[in-house]
Design an enzyme around this catalytic site. Structure first.
Site, PDB file in Angstrom:
ATOM      1  N   SER A  23       6.245  -8.904   3.720  1.00  0.00           N
ATOM      2  CA  SER A  23       6.652  -8.269   2.900  1.00  0.00           C
ATOM      3  C   SER A  23       5.609  -7.363   2.002  1.00  0.00           C
ATOM      4  O   SER A  23       4.655  -7.096   2.686  1.00  0.00           O
ATOM      5  CB  SER A  23       7.505  -9.180   1.710  1.00  0.00           C
ATOM      6  N   SER A  24       5.529  -7.282   0.893  1.00  0.00           N
ATOM      7  CA  SER A  24       4.606  -6.506   0.025  1.00  0.00           C
ATOM      8  C   SER A  24       4.405  -6.828  -1.525  1.00  0.00           C
ATOM      9  O   SER A  24       5.707  -6.961  -1.880  1.00  0.00           O
ATOM     10  CB  SER A  24       4.600  -4.932   0.270  1.00  0.00           C
ATOM     11  N   LYS A  83      10.834  -3.383   1.518  1.00  0.00           N
ATOM     12  CA  LYS A  83      10.212  -4.760   1.458  1.00  0.00           C
ATOM     13  C   LYS A  83      11.252  -5.637   0.400  1.00  0.00           C
ATOM     14  O   LYS A  83      11.381  -6.761   0.793  1.00  0.00           O
ATOM     15  CB  LYS A  83       8.818  -4.917   0.821  1.00  0.00           C
ATOM     16  N   TYR A 128       9.158   2.815   0.365  1.00  0.00           N
ATOM     17  CA  TYR A 128       8.535   1.691   1.126  1.00  0.00           C
ATOM     18  C   TYR A 128       8.891   0.357   0.438  1.00  0.00           C
ATOM     19  O   TYR A 128       9.200  -0.731   1.112  1.00  0.00           O
ATOM     20  CB  TYR A 128       7.395   2.099   1.479  1.00  0.00           C
TER      21      TYR A 128
HETATM   22  P1  NAP Z   1      -1.015  -1.140  10.802  1.00  0.00           P
HETATM   23  O1  NAP Z   1      -2.607  -1.152  10.681  1.00  0.00           O
HETATM   24  O2  NAP Z   1      -0.526   0.483  10.692  1.00  0.00           O
HETATM   25  O3  NAP Z   1      -0.475  -1.445  12.007  1.00  0.00           O
HETATM   26  C1  NAP Z   1       1.037  -1.689  12.250  1.00  0.00           C
HETATM   27  C2  NAP Z   1       1.308  -2.411  13.458  1.00  0.00           C
HETATM   28  O4  NAP Z   1       2.736  -2.354  13.472  1.00  0.00           O
HETATM   29  C3  NAP Z   1       0.612  -1.940  14.672  1.00  0.00           C
HETATM   30  O5  NAP Z   1       0.575  -2.960  15.581  1.00  0.00           O
HETATM   31  C4  NAP Z   1       1.631  -1.138  15.350  1.00  0.00           C
HETATM   32  O6  NAP Z   1       1.848  -0.819  16.627  1.00  0.00           O
HETATM   33  C5  NAP Z   1       3.138  -1.643  14.669  1.00  0.00           C
HETATM   34  N1  NAP Z   1       4.204  -0.813  14.613  1.00  0.00           N
HETATM   35  C6  NAP Z   1       3.997   0.478  13.407  1.00  0.00           C
HETATM   36  N2  NAP Z   1       5.215   1.008  13.777  1.00  0.00           N
HETATM   37  C7  NAP Z   1       5.987   0.471  14.873  1.00  0.00           C
HETATM   38  C8  NAP Z   1       7.088   0.896  15.478  1.00  0.00           C
HETATM   39  N3  NAP Z   1       7.825   1.854  14.927  1.00  0.00           N
HETATM   40  N4  NAP Z   1       7.321   0.338  16.733  1.00  0.00           N
HETATM   41  C9  NAP Z   1       6.715  -0.935  16.993  1.00  0.00           C
HETATM   42  N5  NAP Z   1       5.684  -1.210  16.231  1.00  0.00           N
HETATM   43  C10 NAP Z   1       5.094  -0.537  15.253  1.00  0.00           C
HETATM   44  O7  NAP Z   1      -0.358  -1.718   9.630  1.00  0.00           O
HETATM   45  P2  NAP Z   1      -0.792  -2.970   8.745  1.00  0.00           P
HETATM   46  O8  NAP Z   1      -1.265  -2.487   7.550  1.00  0.00           O
HETATM   47  O9  NAP Z   1      -1.393  -4.110   9.407  1.00  0.00           O
HETATM   48  O10 NAP Z   1       0.480  -3.647   8.105  1.00  0.00           O
HETATM   49  C11 NAP Z   1       1.458  -4.697   8.709  1.00  0.00           C
HETATM   50  C12 NAP Z   1       2.403  -5.032   7.630  1.00  0.00           C
HETATM   51  O11 NAP Z   1       2.077  -5.548   6.616  1.00  0.00           O
HETATM   52  C13 NAP Z   1       3.448  -3.907   7.516  1.00  0.00           C
HETATM   53  O12 NAP Z   1       4.841  -4.437   7.487  1.00  0.00           O
HETATM   54  C14 NAP Z   1       3.154  -3.508   6.000  1.00  0.00           C
HETATM   55  O13 NAP Z   1       4.200  -2.810   5.283  1.00  0.00           O
HETATM   56  C15 NAP Z   1       2.646  -4.664   5.613  1.00  0.00           C
HETATM   57  N6  NAP Z   1       1.620  -4.525   4.426  1.00  0.00           N
HETATM   58  C16 NAP Z   1       0.551  -3.981   4.602  1.00  0.00           C
HETATM   59  C17 NAP Z   1      -0.280  -3.862   3.575  1.00  0.00           C
HETATM   60  C18 NAP Z   1      -1.767  -3.203   3.771  1.00  0.00           C
HETATM   61  O14 NAP Z   1      -2.401  -2.946   2.524  1.00  0.00           O
HETATM   62  N7  NAP Z   1      -2.118  -3.026   4.750  1.00  0.00           N
HETATM   63  C19 NAP Z   1       0.014  -4.343   2.052  1.00  0.00           C
HETATM   64  C20 NAP Z   1       1.295  -5.011   2.192  1.00  0.00           C
HETATM   65  C21 NAP Z   1       2.108  -5.136   2.967  1.00  0.00           C
HETATM   66  P3  NAP Z   1       1.164   0.448  17.601  1.00  0.00           P
HETATM   67  O15 NAP Z   1      -0.430   0.197  17.221  1.00  0.00           O
HETATM   68  O16 NAP Z   1       1.560   0.352  18.651  1.00  0.00           O
HETATM   69  O17 NAP Z   1       1.431   1.729  16.822  1.00  0.00           O
END
Ligand code: NAP
Length: 250
Positions: free
Chosen positions: A140-141, A159, A155
């Site tokens: 989630s977030s 979540k 967004y």
């Molecule tokens: P990220 O670095 O952008 O990585 C996203 C991952 O999800 C990648 O492996 C990507 O695959 C995959 N992905 C994205 N869109 C996709 C799609 N349409 N189909 C299949 N795979 C897809 O993101 P992250 O920051 O690690 O975030 C991961 C999760 O944590 C998300 O749900 C995000 O909302 C949540 N989150 C993140 C943060 C933060 O600050 N980073 C905070 C709160 C919550 P590819 O490499 O093949 O594109």
């Protein structure tokens, strides 16, 4: 013997960022890991290689989420490698690229397709494959519980919806000993946040200041929380929203 030896995990979006951190941690704990990715096959192969070089076992599954039949194709690919799953981590997600005033219907629909519809059908079609005593963890977030960044409302709404899935699924799957939880990160240093953290002068300092601990989170900070929920130690925690924001909401 690791805490997850003999278990099989599917982590969506495990080619990069938080998902990669989770996949590597579950792999180190002994699980065989399905490393799902969307388009970045090279990065998924790197995650698989990292797990294997640490002594674990993994395979990659490439299916773009947010496309018709996505969840069905993920499970069809998964079935080619394994005959059941113990841990499903719905991590793959996208952020809103534009603020409230500018977001258009197409982008709104895509956010919900990737962040809500895909996890829903991965859980729905995965329920029969999940072994009794299994685990579902939805990423989630903190923004589901805070208006810290109101411009990201679409967004954040995805979540919030994911958290309702967590709550209700915990009741539906509980009789089989399957726990379902949400883990809510704050700002984590990944490609997703790179522009904010590294592309602006004070992004890093601003994000660090959100946290009571005074720093930006890492994928490992979230992965360790997921590992607890995935392990036997987490067996009595279900339907829970776990704040993994480093105190950004306090
Ligand atoms: P990220 O670095 O952008 O990585 C996203 C991952 O999800 C990648 O492996 C990507 O695959 C995959 N992905 C994205 N869109 C996709 C799609 N349409 N189909 C299949 N795979 C897809 O993101 P992250 O920051 O690690 O975030 C991961 C999760 O944590 C998300 O749900 C995000 O909302 C949540 N989150 C993140 C943060 C933060 O600050 N980073 C905070 C709160 C919550 P590819 O490499 O093949 O594109």
């Amino acid at each position: 013997m690791g805490a997850l030896t003999g278990k099989t995990a599917l982590v969506t979006g495990a080619s990069r960022g938080i998902g990669r951190g989770i996949a590597e941690r579950l792999g180190r704990d002994g699980a065989r890991v399905a490393v799902h990715y969307g388009t970045n096959e090279e990065a998924a192969k790197e995650t698989v290689a990292a797990i294997e070089s640490a002594g674990g076992s993994a395979f990659a599954i490439g299916v773009e989420l947010g496309t018709p039949g996505d969840a069905e194709r993920v499970w069809a690919e998964f079935d080619r490698h394994a005959d059941g799953v113990d841990i499903l981590v719905n991590n793959a997600g996208i952020g809103a690229s534009r603020p409230f005033e500018e977001i258009e219907e197409k982008e709104y629909d895509r956010l919900f397709a990737v962040n809500v519809k895909a996890p829903f059908f991965l859980a729905r079609l995965g329920a029969d494959r999940l072994r009794d005593g299994g685990r579902v963890v939805n990423i989630s977030s903190g923004l589901a519980r805070s208006a810290l960044m109101p411009n990201l409302v679409a967004y954040s709404m995805t979540k919030g919806a994911l958290d309702v899935l967590t709550r209700d699924l915990s009741k539906l799957l509980g009789p089989r000993g399957i726990t379902v939880n949400s883990v809510a990160p704050g700002v984590i240093d990944t490609d997703n946040t790179a522009e904010f953290l590294h592309g602006t002068e004070d992004g890093q300092a601003q994000a660090a200041a959100f946290s009571a601990l005074g720093r930006v989170g890492t994928p490992a900070d979230v992965a360790d929380v997921v590992a607890f929920l995935a392990s036997d130690d987490g067996r009595w925690v279900t339907g829970h929203w776990l704040d993994a924001t480093g105190g950004s909401l306090t």
